[in-house]
Design an enzyme around this catalytic site. Structure first.
Site, PDB file in Angstrom:
ATOM      1  CE1 TYR A 197      -8.639  -4.100  13.966  1.00  0.00           C
ATOM      2  CE2 TYR A 197     -10.674  -4.944  14.902  1.00  0.00           C
ATOM      3  CZ  TYR A 197      -9.341  -5.125  14.565  1.00  0.00           C
ATOM      4  OH  TYR A 197      -8.717  -6.310  14.811  1.00  0.00           O
ATOM      5  CD  GLU A 242      -8.169  -3.162   9.205  1.00  0.00           C
ATOM      6  OE1 GLU A 242      -8.533  -3.346   8.035  1.00  0.00           O
ATOM      7  OE2 GLU A 242      -8.160  -4.060  10.069  1.00  0.00           O
ATOM      8  CG  ASP A 287      16.315   2.724  13.623  1.00  0.00           C
ATOM      9  OD1 ASP A 287      15.846   3.462  14.519  1.00  0.00           O
ATOM     10  OD2 ASP A 287      16.186   1.485  13.624  1.00  0.00           O
ATOM     11  CB  THR A 334      10.980   3.376  19.207  1.00  0.00           C
ATOM     12  OG1 THR A 334      12.219   3.876  19.716  1.00  0.00           O
ATOM     13  CG2 THR A 334      11.203   2.017  18.556  1.00  0.00           C
ATOM     14  CE  LYS A 345      14.797   1.808  21.715  1.00  0.00           C
ATOM     15  NZ  LYS A 345      13.984   1.546  20.521  1.00  0.00           N
ATOM     16  NE  ARG A 397       7.448  -0.630  25.992  1.00  0.00           N
ATOM     17  CZ  ARG A 397       8.757  -0.690  25.774  1.00  0.00           C
ATOM     18  NH1 ARG A 397       9.238  -1.103  24.625  1.00  0.00           N
ATOM     19  NH2 ARG A 397       9.597  -0.364  26.722  1.00  0.00           N
TER      20      ARG A 397
HETATM   21  N1  DSN Z   1      15.541  -3.184  22.082  1.00  0.00           N
HETATM   22  C1  DSN Z   1      16.104  -1.898  21.771  1.00  0.00           C
HETATM   23  C2  DSN Z   1      17.240  -1.541  22.642  1.00  0.00           C
HETATM   24  O1  DSN Z   1      17.235  -1.954  23.793  1.00  0.00           O
HETATM   25  O2  DSN Z   1      18.134  -0.826  22.227  1.00  0.00           O
HETATM   26  C3  DSN Z   1      16.446  -1.774  20.338  1.00  0.00           C
HETATM   27  O3  DSN Z   1      15.347  -2.046  19.582  1.00  0.00           O
END
Ligand code: DSN
Length: 414
Positions: free
Chosen positions: A50, A52, A196, A222, A225, A231
């Site tokens: 942990y 925190e 975003d 995120t 991607k 993730r």
């Molecule tokens: N789930 C994502 C996507 O596939 O674009 C967006 O959060």
């Protein structure tokens, strides 16, 4: 490997998934193939503790090395994106966005974002999401004739509804965001402007999509991607953000912890640090450029085969196909392509007459196949396979064998 001895069932399924990934083309535009170094950090001993709090101000002991790792991660993000402050603890994109709302709005305040069926995200105020249930949500969209963001309509909605927070970002918008236009609209009423960039973070880092940093106050993303990490999520505050509100970094940090989350996933944070190091290289810039080139070539080829593309093409990593002239639904196309070894997802198109679970489109992209080293020639081949499969489902098995052969020439990274 110890896992097969401990749990042969799970080990077996992981092995099968590895084989599936090796022998198919991953073309869901929000997915990618992470590096072995990223996965080593994810599977490391850092998952055990942990932590925190924040570096130097933790609620647990024994965190000397965790503090160093988190500080390195923050500094790398700061340098890569050119921002003032970074929080690397969000568990993923939705929690990151949730923290922005929690930091800046009170329940019932007005927020604005692009609507999900026009390419936005659930957390940008779509009706079934907390962002529309706890806040008053106003949605903007794209124009029916060219599928580009309707900036004029949006400016009118902003004047009428005076949102406190405006989101820019998308999951199915194949074009460049005009950050300057958004900033003028938001500044005209003194709203917070949040970008975003989950889908395009790797393209921004690789300098093939304009950076929002000079124009917005807050950036969320995120990390798995186009950025090609584990993730995870990040929230970044720009110089413009600090000029607007000097307490923004503290507000965001407090919203993440103790506001919304408990212990951060430090194994993920270490893996994010590694992906940020990888994304700072010249190799990554070449990768990002190739992602965009591949998407453009794929789009041109699909157009040649008579596919209708939303907005007529792409400037980034993704393509949205309107399948109505092909007489095949998005769900049927997704299923046929999966049988052929090409993984895409069914997706609503703007002004879709069909329901979201049986939409008229598919969404596909090039981040993962570019990570395998595929280039223009392979895109031409893939477009031809997509055409074969959509034209006649009897082609699925033949294409499946050909896809396997091509995959052998382009192994997964590491
Ligand atoms: N789930 C994502 C996507 O596939 O674009 C967006 O959060």
């Amino acid at each position: 490997m110890n896992l097969p001895k401990v749990d042969s069932q799970i080990a077996g399924l992981i092995g099968k998934e590895k084989e599936r990934q090796e022998t198919t083309l991953e073309m869901i535009p929000s997915e990618n193939h992470s590096s072995l170094a990223v996965r080593e950090a994810l599977g490391s001993i850092l998952t055990d503790k942990y932590a925190e709090g924040y570096p130097g101000k933790r609620y647990y002991a024994g965190l000397e090395y965790y503090d160093q790792i988190e500080n390195i991660c923050k500094e790398r993000a700061r340098m890569l994106f050119g921002v003032e402050h970074v929080n690397v603890q969000p568990y993923s994109g939705s929690p990151a966005n949730q923290a922005v709302y929690f930091a800046l709005l009170k329940p019932g305040d007005t927020t604005m974002g692009m609507s999900l069926p026009h390419g936005g995200h659930l957390t940008h105020g779509w009706k079934v999401n907390f962002s529309a249930k706890y806040y008053k949500s106003v949605q903007y969209g794209v124009k029916e004739d060219n599928h580009l963001i309707d900036y004029e309509e949006m400016a009118g909605l902003v004047r009428e509804h005076q949102p406190k927070l405006i989101w820019v970002g998308a999951t199915a918008y194949p074009r460049i965001f005009d950050w300057e236009r958004f900033t003028k609209i938001a500044d005209s009423i003194g709203a917070y402007l949040a970008a975003d960039i989950a889908h395009i973070a790797g393209l921004v880092a690789g300098e093939v999509h304009p950076s929002p940093v000079p124009f917005v106050h807050i950036i969320t993303t995120t990390t798995h991607k186009t950025l090609r990490g584990p993730r995870g999520g990040m929230i970044m505050i720009t110089k413009k953000g600090i000029e607007k509100d000097v307490e923004l970094p503290q507000k965001i940090d407090r919203a993440i912890f103790p506001g919304l989350q408990g212990g951060p996933h430090e194994n993920s944070i270490a893996a994010i640090a590694i992906c940020l190091k990888e994304a700072s290289t010249l190799d990554f810039k070449h990768y990002a450029r190739q992602v965009v080139v591949n998407a453009r070539v794929l789009a041109e080829e699909l157009l040649r085969y008579g596919f209708r593309l939303i907005s007529g093409g792409t400037d980034n990593h993704l393509i949205l196909i309107d399948l109505r002239n092909k007489g095949v639904s998005g769900a049927e196309a997704q299923d046929r392509l999966e049988r052929a070894g090409i993984t895409v997802n069914k997706n609503s198109i703007p002004f879709d007459p069909a329901p979201p679970f049986k939409p008229s489109g598919i969404r596909l992209g090039t981040p993962a196949i570019t990570s395998r080293g595929m280039k223009e020639e392979e895109m031409k081949q893939i477009a031809s396979w997509i055409n074969d499969v959509i034209a006649d489902e009897n082609n699925c098995e033949k294409v499946r064998e050909e896809v396997k052969e091509m995959c052998k020439k382009f192994p997964l990274p590491n």
